[in-house]
Scaffold this motif. Structure first.
Motif, mmCIF file in Angstrom:
data_model
loop_
_atom_site.group_PDB
_atom_site.id
_atom_site.type_symbol
_atom_site.label_atom_id
_atom_site.label_comp_id
_atom_site.label_asym_id
_atom_site.label_seq_id
_atom_site.Cartn_x
_atom_site.Cartn_y
_atom_site.Cartn_z
ATOM 1 N N LEU A 83 0.825 -1.213 0.000
ATOM 2 C CA LEU A 83 0.000 0.000 0.000
ATOM 3 C C LEU A 83 0.856 1.259 0.000
ATOM 4 O O LEU A 83 0.443 2.297 -0.509
ATOM 5 C CB LEU A 83 -0.855 0.026 1.281
ATOM 6 C CG LEU A 83 -2.247 -0.560 1.210
ATOM 7 C CD1 LEU A 83 -2.868 -0.594 2.599
ATOM 8 C CD2 LEU A 83 -3.101 0.294 0.283
ATOM 9 N N MET A 142 2.088 -3.277 8.860
ATOM 10 C CA MET A 142 0.696 -3.310 9.320
ATOM 11 C C MET A 142 -0.165 -3.874 8.201
ATOM 12 O O MET A 142 -0.215 -3.304 7.105
ATOM 13 C CB MET A 142 0.183 -1.889 9.573
ATOM 14 C CG MET A 142 0.783 -1.224 10.771
ATOM 15 S SD MET A 142 -0.022 0.392 10.980
ATOM 16 C CE MET A 142 1.125 1.088 12.154
ATOM 17 N N TYR A 143 -0.848 -4.954 8.513
ATOM 18 C CA TYR A 143 -1.734 -5.549 7.516
ATOM 19 C C TYR A 143 -3.124 -4.952 7.587
ATOM 20 O O TYR A 143 -3.602 -4.574 8.669
ATOM 21 C CB TYR A 143 -1.794 -7.067 7.707
ATOM 22 C CG TYR A 143 -0.566 -7.735 7.140
ATOM 23 C CD1 TYR A 143 -0.519 -8.098 5.799
ATOM 24 C CD2 TYR A 143 0.577 -7.933 7.924
ATOM 25 C CE1 TYR A 143 0.622 -8.664 5.261
ATOM 26 C CE2 TYR A 143 1.719 -8.506 7.389
ATOM 27 C CZ TYR A 143 1.738 -8.862 6.056
ATOM 28 O OH TYR A 143 2.859 -9.411 5.503
ATOM 29 N N TYR A 159 -10.045 -0.040 3.114
ATOM 30 C CA TYR A 159 -9.299 -1.003 3.926
ATOM 31 C C TYR A 159 -9.622 -0.823 5.404
ATOM 32 O O TYR A 159 -9.792 0.310 5.870
ATOM 33 C CB TYR A 159 -7.791 -0.783 3.767
ATOM 34 C CG TYR A 159 -7.267 -1.013 2.369
ATOM 35 C CD1 TYR A 159 -6.974 -2.295 1.923
ATOM 36 C CD2 TYR A 159 -7.057 0.056 1.492
ATOM 37 C CE1 TYR A 159 -6.485 -2.522 0.641
ATOM 38 C CE2 TYR A 159 -6.571 -0.168 0.200
ATOM 39 C CZ TYR A 159 -6.285 -1.447 -0.211
ATOM 40 O OH TYR A 159 -5.802 -1.671 -1.473
ATOM 41 N N LEU A 214 7.568 3.495 9.097
ATOM 42 C CA LEU A 214 6.844 2.900 10.224
ATOM 43 C C LEU A 214 7.784 1.956 10.950
ATOM 44 O O LEU A 214 8.703 1.400 10.355
ATOM 45 C CB LEU A 214 5.654 2.082 9.719
ATOM 46 C CG LEU A 214 4.487 2.839 9.074
ATOM 47 C CD1 LEU A 214 3.514 1.869 8.444
ATOM 48 C CD2 LEU A 214 3.795 3.704 10.125
ATOM 49 N N THR A 230 -1.964 -4.280 -5.758
ATOM 50 C CA THR A 230 -1.681 -3.693 -4.445
ATOM 51 C C THR A 230 -1.990 -4.693 -3.334
ATOM 52 O O THR A 230 -3.114 -5.157 -3.195
ATOM 53 C CB THR A 230 -2.508 -2.407 -4.247
ATOM 54 O OG1 THR A 230 -2.205 -1.509 -5.324
ATOM 55 C CG2 THR A 230 -2.158 -1.732 -2.921
ATOM 56 N N PRO A 257 -2.508 -5.508 0.547
ATOM 57 C CA PRO A 257 -3.016 -4.647 1.637
ATOM 58 C C PRO A 257 -2.138 -4.657 2.885
ATOM 59 O O PRO A 257 -2.546 -5.125 3.940
ATOM 60 C CB PRO A 257 -4.414 -5.218 1.913
ATOM 61 C CG PRO A 257 -4.344 -6.636 1.485
ATOM 62 C CD PRO A 257 -3.334 -6.710 0.371
ATOM 63 N N VAL A 258 -0.936 -4.152 2.721
ATOM 64 C CA VAL A 258 -0.018 -4.049 3.874
ATOM 65 C C VAL A 258 0.775 -2.749 3.750
ATOM 66 O O VAL A 258 1.128 -2.326 2.641
ATOM 67 C CB VAL A 258 0.948 -5.267 3.920
ATOM 68 C CG1 VAL A 258 1.822 -5.354 2.675
ATOM 69 C CG2 VAL A 258 1.837 -5.224 5.167
ATOM 70 N N LEU A 259 1.011 -2.103 4.880
ATOM 71 C CA LEU A 259 1.971 -0.997 4.942
ATOM 72 C C LEU A 259 3.275 -1.587 5.445
ATOM 73 O O LEU A 259 3.328 -2.121 6.556
ATOM 74 C CB LEU A 259 1.492 0.089 5.912
ATOM 75 C CG LEU A 259 0.282 0.923 5.502
ATOM 76 C CD1 LEU A 259 -0.114 1.878 6.630
ATOM 77 C CD2 LEU A 259 0.572 1.718 4.231
ATOM 78 N N LEU A 260 4.324 -1.500 4.641
ATOM 79 C CA LEU A 260 5.625 -2.049 5.072
ATOM 80 C C LEU A 260 6.410 -1.026 5.885
ATOM 81 O O LEU A 260 7.220 -1.383 6.729
ATOM 82 C CB LEU A 260 6.449 -2.490 3.865
ATOM 83 C CG LEU A 260 5.907 -3.689 3.081
ATOM 84 C CD1 LEU A 260 6.816 -3.992 1.888
ATOM 85 C CD2 LEU A 260 5.788 -4.916 3.975
ATOM 86 N N GLY A 261 6.218 0.250 5.576
ATOM 87 C CA GLY A 261 6.886 1.299 6.359
ATOM 88 C C GLY A 261 8.301 1.610 5.903
ATOM 89 O O GLY A 261 8.856 2.637 6.275
ATOM 90 N N SER A 291 4.704 7.420 5.496
ATOM 91 C CA SER A 291 6.108 7.628 5.856
ATOM 92 C C SER A 291 6.623 6.363 6.544
ATOM 93 O O SER A 291 5.917 5.350 6.617
ATOM 94 C CB SER A 291 6.233 8.823 6.793
ATOM 95 O OG SER A 291 5.554 8.556 8.007
#
Lengths: 181, 181
Positions: free
Chosen positions: A13, B156-157, B175, B152, A137, A139-143, B150
């Motif tokens: 994401l 976070m899933y 989401y 992290l 895409t 659905p995860v924020l990896l950071g 930004s």
């Protein structure tokens, strides 16, 4: 013949194609009991050859599987001296500017190219040489990690051709480049 | 009452919410002859109050339109001394840590919050305080600008609830945060 440079790739994401250690385990975080190929084989039917950078080539060589491509692979590298013996006949080293590289590949009658790997995609985008992008895409924020996109000299508009959801979780959007008339 | 912190925002394909000059003209690059609100009013029906940073507040105050919100707006700022007279009663200054700020807002019986503005969203994500994100992707690569996301501390899933296309061009994906059990 129509020339086309296409991208088919998955990102988080927050726009990463690999985590900060180069890991891609998160790509498989969605259960795939139906064994979906996410449209990959349909996409590959219209691809004559692949173009990738050395990092992606090394990554693919490191996978513990058979060579996965049925089309010729052109490895874009000015540092690699030659393709390792094991991959000769499958992968071909190309050097020089992108226009030289494309000219070399087109002369061999490969026109519909799958451009792969973060740096290579960024180089092609920088010269406005990407015609089509199919982005899935996760659905995860990896950071943190390796970004798909990087700085560009100017904005580039695209046209949404289609967007579909795979495995009930992955949004896959198909864009074509809308160049100024 | 259920507490929920939601994001409803548009980004470029490369994850920017404003261009490098803070401009957002590109948001309106898709013709909107049907005057679609992209689900905004449906979303706002379930919002009790907004929380935004000072930059976003200043931007909204600078728009040449009537005050656009029908719910109270909480402006998160440790530098602003007071809300300008013109906006008193509409906007309320809140200071302190996010947990203090949320406690203040919840005590006033506002539980479903629309979190807006890049820095504010990033602060909430950093403390894993975002429960829901509705992200509309505009088909343009800006190449530079103000990022939505930004760094992290950890991945976070999320779970995809729905994805739909507006104006035949804009992919809007909904989401919810999938927290470890």
């Amino acid at each position: 013949m129509e020339k086309r440079n296409s991208v088919f790739i998955a990102t988080s994401l927050d726009g990463y194609i690999a985590d900060k250690n180069g890991g891609i385990d998160w790509l498989d975080s969605t259960p795939n009991t139906e064994n979906s190929d996410m449209g990959y084989f349909r996409f590959m039917k219209h691809i004559d050859a692949m173009v990738m950078g050395r990092n992606t080539f090394d990554t693919v060589c490191g996978f513990d599987v058979e060579w996965p491509y049925t089309v010729p692979v052109f490895v874009l590298s000015n540092s690699l001296q030659e393709i390792p013996a094991k991959y000769q006949g499958k992968a071909h080293l190309v050097k020089g500017s992108l226009s030289e590289v494309l000219s070399t590949i087109h002369k061999q009658n490969y026109h519909r190219l799958y451009i792969d790997g973060g740096i290579t995609i960024q180089q092609f985008l920088n010269e406005d040489l990407i015609d089509e992008m199919i982005i899935t895409t996760i659905p995860v924020l990896l950071g943190d990690g390796i970004s798909l996109f990087s700085a560009l000299n100017h904005e580039m508009y695209f046209e949404l051709v289609k967007s579909e959801v795979h495995l009930n979780q992955l949004v896959q959007s198909h864009y074509t480049r809308k160049r100024p008339q």
